[in-house]
Design an enzyme around this catalytic site. Sequence first.
Site, PDB file in Angstrom:
ATOM      1  CG  HIS A 328      -0.311   0.076   2.530  1.00 29.28           C
ATOM      2  ND1 HIS A 328       0.197   1.242   3.068  1.00 29.28           N
ATOM      3  CD2 HIS A 328      -0.081  -0.889   3.464  1.00 29.28           C
ATOM      4  CE1 HIS A 328       0.692   1.008   4.256  1.00 29.28           C
ATOM      5  NE2 HIS A 328       0.544  -0.303   4.523  1.00 29.28           N
ATOM      6  CB  CYS A 346       2.159  -3.306   5.060  1.00 30.86           C
ATOM      7  SG  CYS A 346       0.581  -3.828   5.781  1.00 30.86           S
TER       8      CYS A 346
END
Length: 401
Positions: A328, A346
Amino acid sequence: MSVLKTRRRLSVAVITLGLAAALGLGACSGDPTPAPTTTTGPAGGSGPAAQVQPAKFTTRPTAGATDVAPGDPVNVSVANGVLQSVTLTNTDGKQVSGQLTADKHGWMVTEPLGYGKTYTWSGTATGMDGKQVPLTGQFTTVTPKRQISGRLNVGDEQTYGIAIPIALTFSSKVTDKAAAEKALSVETAPKTEGSWAWLSDTQVHWRPKDYFQPGTKVTVNAKIYGVKIGDGTYGKQDISSSFTIGRSQIVKGDTRTHRLQVFRDGQQIADYPASYGLDSDPGRVTHSGTHVVMSKHSTYSMSNPRYGYTDVNVPWAVRISNNGEFIHGLAASVWAQGKKNVSHGCVNLSPARAKEYYDGVLIGDPVEITGSTQQLGPKDGDFSDWTYSWQDWTKLSALNA
């Protein structure tokens, strides 16, 4: 005339008269017993003439059968004759659709039977003896204690990445996994080697041995209606889906170089600076292994109370595992991207680069991460299919147990 010639002529005359007498005796004799009728057998031998047989029916299920699973074969065949008509009627008087075979020796149903109904056969067949024989009999289908439904993760006319697994999730526990798996099929063009694997009592996945070839056409059928898949438990309805595999796109990420590279159809199309999970904390490390894109969101709210944050909205989020790992955008970590790993598991990109990746991604694309201290595994939930070796994967089939 010499004596020798005279004797020869007399001998010929005697023989001729003897033959004539014998022939005359045979022609004028009374009413002799006829010789037995014989017929030539398959090997050329002789034997008694075959007796002409009447038509004989065989029905499946047998007459009087009860608790018949609607998914079991239902048909009628005839020996020593041909079918003239066949009707199968349910409790409500409705005729079941069926089809006669080209040789008129068989008939089979072409629509599902119902649960808890009595079915009655009627019709006729003509035997080799020329006589008609009526078709009769009844059977009753089972009334299930429970019916199980299923749900597929793939949709009709959709396009997926080359690592997409086919996931079938049942509404409750399946106790006869072998019976359920026999009702499942996957057809691919071009032909693709693959196998089903039971990842829990309610979930079975199919994946190819290697990534799908781009452009592969896939049809999955779960013909579970009427199938007994447990004690008193039967399938509620059939499920199917046909979809296409898109272009090849493989993402390769290395936590040590802090780069994320995108390869499409064998060519590198992007090389992004990235920040992965903090290496020093096992709870924050980005796992190594083959991830699969599960979903994509233009914005996504992140929460991790263990590390003190909730409802942090991030842009262009692509989920790659069920343990909270995403690719992201995050403007706040741009300073570390390409240099240092600071995230909570992430893969962070700049918002602009995340948008570029997001726009070209497909559900089912593989994301291969290397370099970290933690390995992705089955415990990381759905779409962990590629964490198994092919040998271990095939062992999870109920038909290989």
